[in-house]
Design a protein around this motif. Structure first.
Motif, PDB file in Angstrom:
ATOM      1  N   ILE A  94      72.345  12.724  32.587  1.00 47.81           N
ATOM      2  CA  ILE A  94      72.229  12.501  31.150  1.00 47.81           C
ATOM      3  C   ILE A  94      70.764  12.698  30.794  1.00 47.81           C
ATOM      4  CG2 ILE A  94      72.382  10.797  29.289  1.00 47.81           C
ATOM      5  CD1 ILE A  94      74.789   9.613  30.661  1.00 47.81           C
ATOM      6  N   ASP A  95      70.508  13.588  29.827  1.00 49.61           N
ATOM      7  CA  ASP A  95      69.109  13.819  29.457  1.00 49.61           C
ATOM      8  C   ASP A  95      68.667  12.836  28.371  1.00 49.61           C
ATOM      9  OD1 ASP A  95      69.743  14.873  26.848  1.00 49.61           O
ATOM     10  OD2 ASP A  95      70.026  16.869  27.715  1.00 49.61           O
ATOM     11  N   GLU A  96      67.386  12.867  28.105  1.00 48.76           N
ATOM     12  CA  GLU A  96      66.768  11.924  27.157  1.00 48.76           C
ATOM     13  C   GLU A  96      67.394  12.021  25.761  1.00 48.76           C
ATOM     14  OE1 GLU A  96      64.223   8.784  26.581  1.00 48.76           O
ATOM     15  OE2 GLU A  96      64.344   9.904  28.433  1.00 48.76           O
ATOM     16  N   LYS A  97      67.676  13.233  25.312  1.00 49.05           N
ATOM     17  CA  LYS A  97      68.249  13.425  23.976  1.00 49.05           C
ATOM     18  C   LYS A  97      69.664  12.831  23.904  1.00 49.05           C
ATOM     19  CE  LYS A  97      69.078  16.740  20.370  1.00 49.05           C
ATOM     20  NZ  LYS A  97      68.972  18.075  19.861  1.00 49.05           N
ATOM     21  N   GLU A  98      70.470  13.046  24.936  1.00 41.65           N
ATOM     22  CA  GLU A  98      71.824  12.479  24.963  1.00 41.65           C
ATOM     23  C   GLU A  98      71.759  10.957  24.954  1.00 41.65           C
ATOM     24  OE1 GLU A  98      74.583  15.555  27.499  1.00 41.65           O
ATOM     25  OE2 GLU A  98      72.932  14.548  28.579  1.00 41.65           O
ATOM     26  N   LEU A  99      70.834  10.417  25.719  1.00 40.36           N
ATOM     27  CA  LEU A  99      70.688   8.966  25.776  1.00 40.36           C
ATOM     28  C   LEU A  99      70.249   8.405  24.428  1.00 40.36           C
ATOM     29  CD1 LEU A  99      70.910   6.489  27.552  1.00 40.36           C
ATOM     30  CD2 LEU A  99      68.558   6.891  28.312  1.00 40.36           C
ATOM     31  N   GLU A 100      69.335   9.087  23.759  1.00 36.71           N
ATOM     32  CA  GLU A 100      68.873   8.648  22.439  1.00 36.71           C
ATOM     33  C   GLU A 100      70.020   8.673  21.426  1.00 36.71           C
ATOM     34  OE1 GLU A 100      66.837   6.900  19.667  1.00 36.71           O
ATOM     35  OE2 GLU A 100      65.990   7.200  21.649  1.00 36.71           O
ATOM     36  N   THR A 101      70.852   9.704  21.462  1.00 41.56           N
ATOM     37  CA  THR A 101      72.022   9.793  20.569  1.00 41.56           C
ATOM     38  C   THR A 101      72.975   8.641  20.844  1.00 41.56           C
ATOM     39  OG1 THR A 101      71.825  12.192  20.448  1.00 41.56           O
ATOM     40  CG2 THR A 101      73.958  11.256  19.861  1.00 41.56           C
ATOM     41  N   PHE A 102      73.216   8.375  22.113  1.00 40.12           N
ATOM     42  CA  PHE A 102      74.085   7.272  22.518  1.00 40.12           C
ATOM     43  C   PHE A 102      73.558   5.938  21.977  1.00 40.12           C
ATOM     44  CE2 PHE A 102      74.946   3.892  25.613  1.00 40.12           C
ATOM     45  CZ  PHE A 102      76.326   3.927  25.675  1.00 40.12           C
ATOM     46  N   VAL A 103      72.281   5.691  22.196  1.00 38.32           N
ATOM     47  CA  VAL A 103      71.666   4.432  21.754  1.00 38.32           C
ATOM     48  C   VAL A 103      71.735   4.312  20.231  1.00 38.32           C
ATOM     49  CG1 VAL A 103      69.468   3.178  21.597  1.00 38.32           C
ATOM     50  CG2 VAL A 103      70.193   4.170  23.777  1.00 38.32           C
ATOM     51  N   LYS A 104      71.437   5.373  19.537  1.00 34.15           N
ATOM     52  CA  LYS A 104      71.473   5.358  18.066  1.00 34.15           C
ATOM     53  C   LYS A 104      72.881   5.028  17.564  1.00 34.15           C
ATOM     54  CE  LYS A 104      70.463   8.308  14.095  1.00 34.15           C
ATOM     55  NZ  LYS A 104      70.051   9.651  13.659  1.00 34.15           N
ATOM     56  N   THR A 105      73.880   5.647  18.163  1.00 30.19           N
ATOM     57  CA  THR A 105      75.273   5.404  17.763  1.00 30.19           C
ATOM     58  C   THR A 105      75.673   3.954  18.036  1.00 30.19           C
ATOM     59  OG1 THR A 105      75.854   7.716  18.156  1.00 30.19           O
ATOM     60  CG2 THR A 105      77.668   6.126  18.110  1.00 30.19           C
ATOM     61  N   PHE A 106      75.321   3.447  19.213  1.00 33.03           N
ATOM     62  CA  PHE A 106      75.699   2.079  19.547  1.00 33.03           C
ATOM     63  C   PHE A 106      74.941   1.050  18.724  1.00 33.03           C
ATOM     64  CE2 PHE A 106      78.418   3.749  22.626  1.00 33.03           C
ATOM     65  CZ  PHE A 106      79.264   2.729  23.026  1.00 33.03           C
ATOM     66  N   ARG A 107      73.704   1.338  18.343  1.00 36.26           N
ATOM     67  CA  ARG A 107      72.981   0.437  17.422  1.00 36.26           C
ATOM     68  C   ARG A 107      73.715   0.349  16.089  1.00 36.26           C
ATOM     69  NH1 ARG A 107      67.076   2.676  18.624  1.00 36.26           N
ATOM     70  NH2 ARG A 107      66.570   1.356  20.406  1.00 36.26           N
ATOM     71  N   LYS A 108      74.154   1.497  15.603  1.00 31.66           N
ATOM     72  CA  LYS A 108      74.869   1.533  14.327  1.00 31.66           C
ATOM     73  C   LYS A 108      76.188   0.762  14.431  1.00 31.66           C
ATOM     74  CE  LYS A 108      76.191   4.721  10.673  1.00 31.66           C
ATOM     75  NZ  LYS A 108      76.082   6.099  10.206  1.00 31.66           N
ATOM     76  N   LEU A 109      76.931   0.971  15.514  1.00 29.07           N
ATOM     77  CA  LEU A 109      78.189   0.239  15.706  1.00 29.07           C
ATOM     78  C   LEU A 109      77.945  -1.263  15.786  1.00 29.07           C
ATOM     79  CD1 LEU A 109      79.971   2.544  18.313  1.00 29.07           C
ATOM     80  CD2 LEU A 109      80.583   2.231  15.904  1.00 29.07           C
ATOM     81  N   LYS A 110      76.893  -1.655  16.486  1.00 31.14           N
ATOM     82  CA  LYS A 110      76.555  -3.076  16.589  1.00 31.14           C
ATOM     83  C   LYS A 110      76.265  -3.662  15.209  1.00 31.14           C
ATOM     84  CE  LYS A 110      73.144  -6.200  18.564  1.00 31.14           C
ATOM     85  NZ  LYS A 110      71.883  -6.285  19.299  1.00 31.14           N
TER      86      LYS A 110
END
Length: 148
Positions: free
Chosen positions: A124-140
């Motif tokens: 998993i590259d840095e950009k994919e991880l950042e997208t994941f984190v951004k999405t999960f922050r929004k869901l939270k």
């Protein structure tokens, strides 16, 4: 949108199932021999929410109050949580993490993070991880707003 949302929910559930299985099967942590995954989850919930009634804890874990009662009894015997009567409802107990509980949870969390880091390294590259984190922050945020 509905199809994508259904797929997202299915994928989330599958990741939780496979992730839990992976962590339990592939990690040899001494602390996990002493505490069950359900007990560690109680510590995580208390760390996230703060002090809770045993009834609220049961609701969050999705289990009957008796199951939480047994977990809490064992955790309290080991000094990881304390319980006291709720001043607003003498029938209810308020459960809190102790410093020992925080320490056990930290050991468990560190082991999980290290394992996940090794698993994801070079996959998993840095950009994919950042997208994941951004999405999960929004869901939270959405889920926390629903609680209020």
């Amino acid at each position: 949108m509905r199809e994508k949302l259904l797929e997202a929910v299915d994928l989330f559930e599958e990741v939780m199932i496979f992730g839990t299985e992976h962590v339990i099967k592939n990690m040899d942590i001494p602390i996990w021999k002493e505490y069950s995954p359900e007990q560690i989850q109680v510590l995580k919930i208390l760390s996230t929410y703060g002090a809770l009634s045993s009834g609220k804890l049961a609701t969050i874990q999705g289990v009957h109050k008796s199951a939480v009662s047994n977990r809490l009894k064992k955790l309290e015997e080991k000094g990881l949580v304390t319980s006291e009567r709720d001043e607003n409802d003498q029938r209810a107990k308020i459960i809190r993490l102790t410093s020992e509980g925080i320490e056990v949870l930290q050991i468990s969390n560190n082991a999980v993070y290290e394992n996940i880091e090794k698993l994801f390294k070079d996959r998993i590259d840095e950009k994919e991880l950042e997208t994941f984190v951004k999405t999960f922050r929004k869901l939270k945020e959405i889920l926390q707003m629903k609680e209020m």
